[in-house]
Structure formats: structure tokens, C-alpha cells
Design a protein around this motif. Structure first.
Motif, PDB file in Angstrom:
ATOM      1  N   LYS A  86      53.172  47.183  30.364  1.00 32.67           N
ATOM      2  CA  LYS A  86      51.857  47.046  29.735  1.00 32.67           C
ATOM      3  C   LYS A  86      50.753  46.637  30.708  1.00 32.67           C
ATOM      4  O   LYS A  86      49.637  46.322  30.275  1.00 32.67           O
ATOM      5  CB  LYS A  86      51.940  46.008  28.610  1.00 32.67           C
ATOM      6  N   VAL A  87      51.041  46.639  32.011  1.00 29.59           N
ATOM      7  CA  VAL A  87      50.052  46.182  32.991  1.00 29.59           C
ATOM      8  C   VAL A  87      50.133  47.030  34.255  1.00 29.59           C
ATOM      9  O   VAL A  87      51.011  47.892  34.396  1.00 29.59           O
ATOM     10  CB  VAL A  87      50.283  44.701  33.362  1.00 29.59           C
ATOM     11  N   TYR A  88      49.246  46.727  35.191  1.00 30.15           N
ATOM     12  CA  TYR A  88      49.282  47.403  36.480  1.00 30.15           C
ATOM     13  C   TYR A  88      50.518  46.952  37.270  1.00 30.15           C
ATOM     14  O   TYR A  88      50.884  45.782  37.260  1.00 30.15           O
ATOM     15  CB  TYR A  88      48.022  47.055  37.285  1.00 30.15           C
ATOM     16  N   GLY A  89      51.127  47.907  38.001  1.00 29.58           N
ATOM     17  CA  GLY A  89      52.199  47.584  38.933  1.00 29.58           C
ATOM     18  C   GLY A  89      53.583  47.866  38.389  1.00 29.58           C
ATOM     19  O   GLY A  89      53.815  47.824  37.177  1.00 29.58           O
ATOM     20  N   ASP A  90      54.505  48.139  39.315  1.00 31.04           N
ATOM     21  CA  ASP A  90      55.893  48.354  38.910  1.00 31.04           C
ATOM     22  C   ASP A  90      56.882  47.595  39.783  1.00 31.04           C
ATOM     23  O   ASP A  90      58.091  47.730  39.615  1.00 31.04           O
ATOM     24  CB  ASP A  90      56.233  49.848  38.923  1.00 31.04           C
ATOM     25  N   GLN A  91      56.378  46.752  40.699  1.00 26.26           N
ATOM     26  CA  GLN A  91      57.260  45.940  41.540  1.00 26.26           C
ATOM     27  C   GLN A  91      56.435  44.836  42.213  1.00 26.26           C
ATOM     28  O   GLN A  91      55.205  44.860  42.188  1.00 26.26           O
ATOM     29  CB  GLN A  91      57.906  46.811  42.612  1.00 26.26           C
ATOM     30  N   GLY A  92      57.138  43.884  42.805  1.00 24.19           N
ATOM     31  CA  GLY A  92      56.468  42.821  43.538  1.00 24.19           C
ATOM     32  C   GLY A  92      55.550  41.970  42.686  1.00 24.19           C
ATOM     33  O   GLY A  92      54.421  41.665  43.088  1.00 24.19           O
ATOM     34  N   PHE A  93      56.030  41.555  41.503  1.00 25.81           N
ATOM     35  CA  PHE A  93      55.239  40.668  40.645  1.00 25.81           C
ATOM     36  C   PHE A  93      55.364  39.239  41.170  1.00 25.81           C
ATOM     37  O   PHE A  93      56.403  38.593  41.014  1.00 25.81           O
ATOM     38  CB  PHE A  93      55.713  40.775  39.188  1.00 25.81           C
ATOM     39  N   TRP A  94      54.295  38.770  41.807  1.00 26.31           N
ATOM     40  CA  TRP A  94      54.314  37.482  42.500  1.00 26.31           C
ATOM     41  C   TRP A  94      53.143  36.608  42.049  1.00 26.31           C
ATOM     42  O   TRP A  94      52.094  37.083  41.631  1.00 26.31           O
ATOM     43  CB  TRP A  94      54.163  37.671  44.013  1.00 26.31           C
ATOM     44  N   ALA A  95      53.337  35.311  42.216  1.00 25.42           N
ATOM     45  CA  ALA A  95      52.272  34.301  42.241  1.00 25.42           C
ATOM     46  C   ALA A  95      51.254  34.403  41.106  1.00 25.42           C
ATOM     47  O   ALA A  95      50.066  34.628  41.340  1.00 25.42           O
ATOM     48  CB  ALA A  95      51.555  34.377  43.593  1.00 25.42           C
ATOM     49  N   PRO A  96      51.669  34.194  39.848  1.00 27.60           N
ATOM     50  CA  PRO A  96      50.706  34.248  38.742  1.00 27.60           C
ATOM     51  C   PRO A  96      49.851  32.983  38.661  1.00 27.60           C
ATOM     52  O   PRO A  96      50.259  31.904  39.100  1.00 27.60           O
ATOM     53  CB  PRO A  96      51.610  34.359  37.520  1.00 27.60           C
ATOM     54  N   GLN A  97      48.682  33.126  38.103  1.00 23.36           N
ATOM     55  CA  GLN A  97      47.826  31.993  37.750  1.00 23.36           C
ATOM     56  C   GLN A  97      47.305  32.242  36.352  1.00 23.36           C
ATOM     57  O   GLN A  97      46.832  33.344  36.039  1.00 23.36           O
ATOM     58  CB  GLN A  97      46.652  31.851  38.717  1.00 23.36           C
ATOM     59  N   VAL A  98      47.374  31.236  35.487  1.00 21.29           N
ATOM     60  CA  VAL A  98      46.907  31.378  34.111  1.00 21.29           C
ATOM     61  C   VAL A  98      45.713  30.459  33.884  1.00 21.29           C
ATOM     62  O   VAL A  98      45.724  29.291  34.293  1.00 21.29           O
ATOM     63  CB  VAL A  98      48.032  31.066  33.106  1.00 21.29           C
ATOM     64  N   PHE A  99      44.683  30.975  33.233  1.00 18.22           N
ATOM     65  CA  PHE A  99      43.510  30.167  32.907  1.00 18.22           C
ATOM     66  C   PHE A  99      42.966  30.630  31.557  1.00 18.22           C
ATOM     67  O   PHE A  99      43.346  31.686  31.037  1.00 18.22           O
ATOM     68  CB  PHE A  99      42.440  30.275  34.003  1.00 18.22           C
ATOM     69  N   PHE A 127      50.851  39.216  27.914  1.00 19.18           N
ATOM     70  CA  PHE A 127      49.665  39.513  28.696  1.00 19.18           C
ATOM     71  C   PHE A 127      49.643  41.019  28.961  1.00 19.18           C
ATOM     72  O   PHE A 127      50.628  41.576  29.467  1.00 19.18           O
ATOM     73  CB  PHE A 127      49.688  38.737  30.012  1.00 19.18           C
ATOM     74  N   VAL A 128      48.513  41.653  28.631  1.00 18.44           N
ATOM     75  CA  VAL A 128      48.424  43.104  28.728  1.00 18.44           C
ATOM     76  C   VAL A 128      47.087  43.506  29.353  1.00 18.44           C
ATOM     77  O   VAL A 128      46.167  42.691  29.464  1.00 18.44           O
ATOM     78  CB  VAL A 128      48.570  43.774  27.342  1.00 18.44           C
ATOM     79  N   GLN A 129      47.002  44.759  29.733  1.00 18.93           N
ATOM     80  CA  GLN A 129      45.764  45.354  30.235  1.00 18.93           C
ATOM     81  C   GLN A 129      45.486  46.647  29.465  1.00 18.93           C
ATOM     82  O   GLN A 129      46.288  47.581  29.532  1.00 18.93           O
ATOM     83  CB  GLN A 129      45.883  45.705  31.718  1.00 18.93           C
ATOM     84  N   PRO A 130      44.374  46.733  28.748  1.00 23.08           N
ATOM     85  CA  PRO A 130      44.015  48.014  28.116  1.00 23.08           C
ATOM     86  C   PRO A 130      43.896  49.131  29.143  1.00 23.08           C
ATOM     87  O   PRO A 130      44.322  50.264  28.914  1.00 23.08           O
ATOM     88  CB  PRO A 130      42.675  47.705  27.444  1.00 23.08           C
ATOM     89  N   LYS A 131      43.319  48.789  30.293  1.00 26.72           N
ATOM     90  CA  LYS A 131      43.240  49.723  31.411  1.00 26.72           C
ATOM     91  C   LYS A 131      44.112  49.173  32.529  1.00 26.72           C
ATOM     92  O   LYS A 131      43.796  48.155  33.137  1.00 26.72           O
ATOM     93  CB  LYS A 131      41.799  49.894  31.898  1.00 26.72           C
ATOM     94  N   GLN A 132      45.216  49.826  32.787  1.00 27.24           N
ATOM     95  CA  GLN A 132      46.202  49.302  33.743  1.00 27.24           C
ATOM     96  C   GLN A 132      45.758  49.612  35.171  1.00 27.24           C
ATOM     97  O   GLN A 132      46.082  50.657  35.731  1.00 27.24           O
ATOM     98  CB  GLN A 132      47.573  49.890  33.428  1.00 27.24           C
TER      99      GLN A 132
END
Length: 326
Positions: A86-99, A127-132
Motif C-alpha cells: 500500500k506504499v512506495y517501495g518493495d525492499q529496504g524498509f528502514w528507520a521509520p519516524q511517526v508524528f 499507514f498508506v499512500q494514495p499515490k505510491q
């Protein structure tokens, strides 16, 4: 052998202590292994995110007291709060920050060595992106930190991976988080001090930025050295402006392996608990011989004032501890 009543009592006490330790261990469960962690505090609950299953997305844990952690508890299967479908990317999901802004929750994160921002109506996701899409594809960018500054502008602190090293930059974000404001990028931090390149590597590293504003000053906390190095450590710099220039602290590094007696402490985030106490959540290497899976820990800290009236970060080494699943 003559066993006295006193000997029997000693044996009984030792057995009770052993059993109590076993009960405590059973209650604690396994140590949480999220790297590049962040803790977001909202409505009396703490939410813990970080790097773990990097080819799938992000898990989330929660706690009401910073001691007992439940999870993963994300709204998606297996406790994910963000999944790559549901978001941009297909690998290397690193270092999130939530605000949180205007009642909505946002997650800035790295994927495919680019930065993207997803949103949700719940800190557990999804967490999603309408435009990925990534916010920029001009070059490799990792380790985002979004900061809504007192001047009304929103800044993205990030790491550019290029030209012989990882360096920390700041760029103004568009109001809707859809992209960067052209021409607004400034260099913040690069490795120049001996502790920041303890192994004399050709590729230098400064990364994992976190920003705190206090009484008109801006504090940029960051990590230096390769994350696989036991010398991975945390320092900070100070500025009167969110875009710098930045002055590195004389007492750097403020968090390092000699202090904690574990290798590779670093890349975390600052947060306040319900009592108003500053804390830093970070990761360490798995043990003295293995880097991953990295373990998640917390240490107490404060902004202390020296004899000259200058404020700086001080950590409390005896307060540090790993986080455990309930």
C-alpha cells in the motif's frame, strides 16, 4: 556431610531467588529486536517502531508504562502497521519516524534507498499512500526526520548517500508533504571528528538524525561510524536555527560502547515520557560477536546546564535497559 538447619535455610533462599528470576524472565519474554527505533507517545500510550523485516514493512509494539511491551500489534496481518503493498517501495524498509499533525498520523520512512511519507488515522496503522511515490528521486536518501519548526515551516532532515560518505542534510518540505522545496537544502553534519570515523574508513558515516527544540536552541542528535562497527555511537550538535550552522558538542560522543559495555549503540530517537523525563531509544549489536538482529534499548537523559550557562545533553548510564515483549 553434616548439613545444619542454617545450611538448609541458605539453600532454600537461593532456590527461591533462582525461581523468582525464572518467573521474571518468563514474564519479560524475548528482547525486542527493532533497529533504528523510534517511540511515539500519544494519549497515554507509547508506540515503538523500527527496522526489522526490511523487505515487508514495519511492525509496531505498544506499552502503557515503557516496561511491559505488547506486540507486534499493528492493524495489518502479523502485527504490521505498514506493508509494502500500500506504499512506495518493495525492499529496504528502514528507520521509520511517526508524528501527528491535525489529528492524523504520519510515518516518514526509507524504502529502496529513497524517502516516502505515508499516513493513517491510527498509530497502529495501516499507514498508506494514495499515490505510491517517494518525495524525491534525485539521488539516494535515507533516515528521514520530519520537524515542524516554530517558524511555521516543515523541515526534512535526511541522509544523502553519495560522494564518499553518508552526510546529514536538511531540506524544507512542502506543506502537504508531497515533495521538497527546490533550492532549500543545507548540509548539517559530516564526519570530521576522530570519534566519527574511529576505523579510518574510506566511506564516512553520519546518520540517524533527530531534532529537539528547547528554549530557542535546536539540538541535532546523530550517529557516526558504520552501523556494523562496534564504534557506532551518538553525538549531537547545536544551532540557533533549524537549518544551522551547527556546532558539534565538545563532549561527543555522549552514548558509546565503553559507556554501556555493549557494541554498536546508536541510531535512535528522543522522546519525553509522561513524567516529562527525556529518554533516548536506540539499538545495540546483538552481542559482542554478532551485529544482527539488533536489540532495542532505552536510556534516560536530560538537558544539563554547565558552569558557563551552556546547555547540553547528558545521559544516565545506569538507567539503560533493553525492551522486552510481554
Amino acid at each position: 556431610m553434616n548439613v545444619t538447619m542454617i545450611d538448609c535455610m541458605k539453600i532454600l533462599v537461593l532456590l527461591m531467588v533462582f525461581l523468582s528470576f525464572g518467573q521474571i524472565s518468563a514474564q519479560q519474554g524475548q528482547v525486542i529486536t527493532l533497529a533504528d527505533p523510534t517511540i511515539f507517545h500519544d494519549n497515554g500510550t507509547y508506540y515503538l517502531y523500527g527496522t526489522s523485516r526490511a523487505d515487508e514493512g514495519f511492525l509496531v509494539y505498544r506499552s502503557s508504562d515503557l516496561k511491559q511491551w505488547e506486540g507486534p500489534v499493528g492493524k495489518l496481518p502479523e502485527g504490521f502497521c505498514l506493508s509494502k503493498e500500500k506504499v512506495y517501495g518493495d525492499q529496504g524498509f528502514w528507520a521509520p519516524q511517526v508524528f501527528k499533525k491535525d489529528g492524523r498520523y504520519y510515518m516518514a520512512y526509507t524504502a529502496n534507498e529513497q524517502i516516502a511519507i505515508a499516513s493513517s488515522d491510527n498509530p497502529l496503522g495501516p499507514f498508506v499512500q494514495p499515490k505510491q511515490a517517494a518525495i524525491s528521486l534525485e539521488q539516494r536518501m535515507i533516515d528521514p526526520f520530519v520537524f515542524n519548526a516554530p517558524d511555521g515551516k516543515t523541515y526534512l532532515y535526511h541522509v544523502k548517500v553519495a560522494n564518499g560518505g553518508n552526510r546529514i542534510f536538511v531540506t524544507e518540505l512542502k506543506d502537504d508533504y508531497s515533495g521538497l522545496v527546490p533550492g532549500s537544502t543545507h548540509l548539517c553534519i559530516e564526519a570530521t571528528a576522530p570519534w566519527e570515523n574511529a576505523e579510518s574508513a574510506e566511506w564516512t558515516v553520519t546518520e540517524g538524525p533527530t531534532i529537539v527544540e528547547h528554549e530557542g536552541l535546536f539540538y541535532l542528535l546523530y550517529s557516526a561510524n558504520d552501523f556494523r562497527s562496534k564504534h557506532y555511537a551518538v553525538g549531537y550538535a547545536v544551532s540557533t536555527s533549524p537549518i544551522g550552522p551547527w556546532k558539534k558538542a565538545d563532549e561527543n560522543p555522549i552514548l558509546h560502547q565503553q559507556m554501556l559495555q555493549v557494541p554498536g549503540p546508536g541510531h535512535g530517537d528522543v522522546f519525553k515520557d509522561e513524567k516529562g523525563q527525556w529518554n533516548y531509544v536506540f539499538h545495540t549489536h546483538h552481542d559482542q560477536h554478532t551485529v544482527s538482529p539488533r536489540k532495542t534499548a532505552v536510556i534516560k537523559m536530560e538537558l544539563d546546564q554547565d558552569a558557563s550557562g551552556n546547555r547540553g545533553w547528558r545521559v544516565f548510564p545506569k538507567s539503560w535497559h533493553y525492551l522486552y515483549e510481554r
